[in-house]
Design a protein around this motif. Structure first.
Motif, PDB file in Angstrom:
ATOM      1  N   GLY A  46       0.800  -1.222   0.000  1.00 12.66           N
ATOM      2  CA  GLY A  46       0.000   0.000   0.000  1.00 12.66           C
ATOM      3  C   GLY A  46       0.826   1.261   0.000  1.00 12.66           C
ATOM      4  O   GLY A  46       0.318   2.357   0.286  1.00 12.66           O
ATOM      5  N   ALA A  77      -3.497  -8.553  -5.015  1.00 11.29           N
ATOM      6  CA  ALA A  77      -3.960  -7.295  -4.418  1.00 11.29           C
ATOM      7  C   ALA A  77      -5.431  -7.367  -4.016  1.00 11.29           C
ATOM      8  O   ALA A  77      -5.877  -6.615  -3.130  1.00 11.29           O
ATOM      9  N   TYR A  80      -6.687  -7.620  -0.281  1.00 12.80           N
ATOM     10  CA  TYR A  80      -6.558  -6.495   0.655  1.00 12.80           C
ATOM     11  C   TYR A  80      -7.618  -5.444   0.335  1.00 12.80           C
ATOM     12  O   TYR A  80      -7.595  -4.835  -0.744  1.00 12.80           O
ATOM     13  N   ASP A  82      -8.076  -2.498   1.451  1.00 10.11           N
ATOM     14  CA  ASP A  82      -7.609  -1.107   1.371  1.00 10.11           C
ATOM     15  C   ASP A  82      -6.691  -0.867   0.173  1.00 10.11           C
ATOM     16  O   ASP A  82      -6.115   0.216   0.044  1.00 10.11           O
ATOM     17  N   LEU A  83      -6.555  -1.868  -0.724  1.00  7.81           N
ATOM     18  CA  LEU A  83      -5.663  -1.721  -1.880  1.00  7.81           C
ATOM     19  C   LEU A  83      -6.476  -1.809  -3.169  1.00  7.81           C
ATOM     20  O   LEU A  83      -7.048  -2.848  -3.502  1.00  7.81           O
ATOM     21  N   ASP A  84      -6.541  -0.696  -3.880  1.00  8.23           N
ATOM     22  CA  ASP A  84      -7.247  -0.626  -5.166  1.00  8.23           C
ATOM     23  C   ASP A  84      -6.194  -0.419  -6.250  1.00  8.23           C
ATOM     24  O   ASP A  84      -5.634   0.668  -6.377  1.00  8.23           O
ATOM     25  N   LEU A  85      -5.910  -1.476  -7.016  1.00 13.44           N
ATOM     26  CA  LEU A  85      -4.810  -1.437  -7.991  1.00 13.44           C
ATOM     27  C   LEU A  85      -5.332  -1.472  -9.423  1.00 13.44           C
ATOM     28  O   LEU A  85      -6.188  -2.292  -9.769  1.00 13.44           O
ATOM     29  N   GLY A 139      -6.690   5.105  -5.985  1.00 11.37           N
ATOM     30  CA  GLY A 139      -5.886   3.959  -5.566  1.00 11.37           C
ATOM     31  C   GLY A 139      -4.464   4.036  -6.089  1.00 11.37           C
ATOM     32  O   GLY A 139      -3.852   5.107  -6.147  1.00 11.37           O
ATOM     33  N   THR A 140      -3.941   2.889  -6.477  1.00  9.26           N
ATOM     34  CA  THR A 140      -2.583   2.786  -7.034  1.00  9.26           C
ATOM     35  C   THR A 140      -2.698   2.434  -8.510  1.00  9.26           C
ATOM     36  O   THR A 140      -3.405   1.498  -8.878  1.00  9.26           O
TER      37      THR A 140
END
Length: 417
Positions: A46, A77, A80, A82-85, A139-140
């Protein structure tokens, strides 16, 4: 009964030999994959992604490794909350400017009904659109720029890595992966771009014969039916691939070509004879493609080298190529190029591997000069020079190698060239 029937004697899944096939496991790149995986670890944590620069020759696994790891990264990913990839892959082949890359990226994030034109906007406006799309994505976001060495300017390579630092992005975290076939491209980047883009560098060396055997063996186990490959087929394809700059793509193309020839000949097994036939076929295609891309004067220079070679006059200096080239130009009703421009064509032919070049040094008296010779079989070269031969005429040296049509001019070596 139809004309076409399915043939499964040779292949089980021919597509497994194609470039875009994604195997379950990548072989021959353990060290590079470990380094690459470590460089991507901040994403899964993250954190702000590192920017990564990959370099190495064509066909050494850079893009395959990237697809493999990013597929796994995207899948992992999802566990998780809290992880938007998001991952965007863009091939820069055919793109020459940062403006074109920026417009393509904007369109990658938009649906088909809201695409923008690749021309007509100020560059600053396009960048603003890109920042807006990235912020809305959130996100990422990992952006992969494959064949990034095609770009003539490095503006986008500075803007993207520094988007958050410059206040263009607030919430979205971006990471850039640049993939280059040309290490000198990295050296040509401005220092500020190099420090931003190349935080992590991974070099992909050429595959050796053992690596290529592993890769071919893995693909062959999926592509072919059991017991159709002679034992020496994969080692031979690997040996040729190692000789051809360690290019896995060429080795796979050769194995597929051998399989296709075996199928065409209705053979039940693939032999080394099929490999040799496949190599000749691929070489012929490569040569014809390379020669077809030459200018008309490039063809005339090559025709001159070909005829000199067949007369046993090679290796030959450029000054001795010039009279033959000049005469061919006149016969084709073209103005000969000046010597320097003619030498440029010789250099281009050498770069393409069509002719050979040897540096000679005769000391103070003779100086340094280059000698040129044909580096391919005359038959292959001649097959790609049909139009030039028709334009200039049939030189005496190739008389027994071509079919002479009625009325086609014949240029004898007894002429003044």
């Amino acid at each position: 009964m139809g004309i076409f029937e399915r043939d499964t004697n040779i292949y089980a899944d021919r597509d497994a030999l194609r470039e875009d096939y994604q195997p379950q496991e990548l072989v021959g790149r353990t060290e590079e994959l470990n380094t690459y995986q470590a460089s991507l670890q901040p994403v899964i944590n993250g954190e702000q992604p590192d920017n990564i620069f990959l370099y190495g020759k064509t066909g050494v696994g850079k893009t395959a490794a990237t697809r493999f790891l990013l597929d796994h990264l995207s899948e992992d990913a999802q566990q998780y909350e809290d992880l938007d990839l998001s991952v965007v892959m863009l091939n820069c082949d055919g793109l020459t400017s940062s403006y074109q890359v920026a417009t393509r990226l904007v369109n990658e994030f938009r649906d088909e009904t809201n695409q923008i034109s690749t021309t007509g906007y100020p560059r600053a406006t396009v960048y603003e659109m890109l920042w807006t799309e990235l912020e809305e994505t959130g996100g990422t976001v990992i952006i992969v720029l494959d064949e990034v060495d095609h770009l003539k300017d490095d503006s986008i390579l500075y803007q993207l890595p520094r988007a958050r630092a410059n206040g263009n992005l607030e919430d979205t975290k971006t990471g850039i992966i640049g993939i280059s076939n040309d290490f000198s491209f990295r050296e040509e980047l401005s220092p500020k771009v190099r420090s931003s883009l190349c935080e992590q560098e991974i070099h992909f060396p050429a595959y050796d014969a053992n690596d290529l055997r592993d890769i071919l063996g893995q693909r062959a186990s999926v592509a072919f039916q059991e017991d159709v490959l002679e034992d020496d087929v994969i080692p031979l394809c690997a040996a040729y691939g190692a000789k051809d700059a360690g290019d896995a793509r060429q080795s796979l193309d050769l194995l597929m070509s051998a399989g296709d020839i075996a199928r065409k000949r209705e053979s039940t097994i693939i032999t080394t004879e099929h490999v040799e036939a496949g190599r000749n076929e691929l070489e012929r295609g490569r040569i014809q493609e390379g020669i077809s891309g030459l200018t008309e004067h490039g063809h005339l220079v090559l025709y001159a080298i070909l005829t000199l070679d067949l007369e046993g006059e090679t290796p030959v200096r450029s000054r001795d190529v010039r009279p033959r080239y000049t005469r061919f130009s006149e016969l084709a009703n073209r103005d000969p190029l000046v010597p320097r421009r003619m030498r440029d064509h010789l250099s281009e032919l050498a770069m393409l591997g069509i002719i050979s070049v040897t540096e000679r040094n005769e000391g103070r008296r003779g100086g340094t000069y280059r000698e040129y010779g044909l580096d391919l079989s005359p038959e292959l070269v001649l097959s790609a020079l049909d139009e030039t031969v028709e334009l200039v005429g049939i030189h005496d040296s190739i008389m027994d190698r071509v079919d002479v049509d009625e009325g086609q001019p014949i240029r004898s070596t007894l002429d003044d060239y």
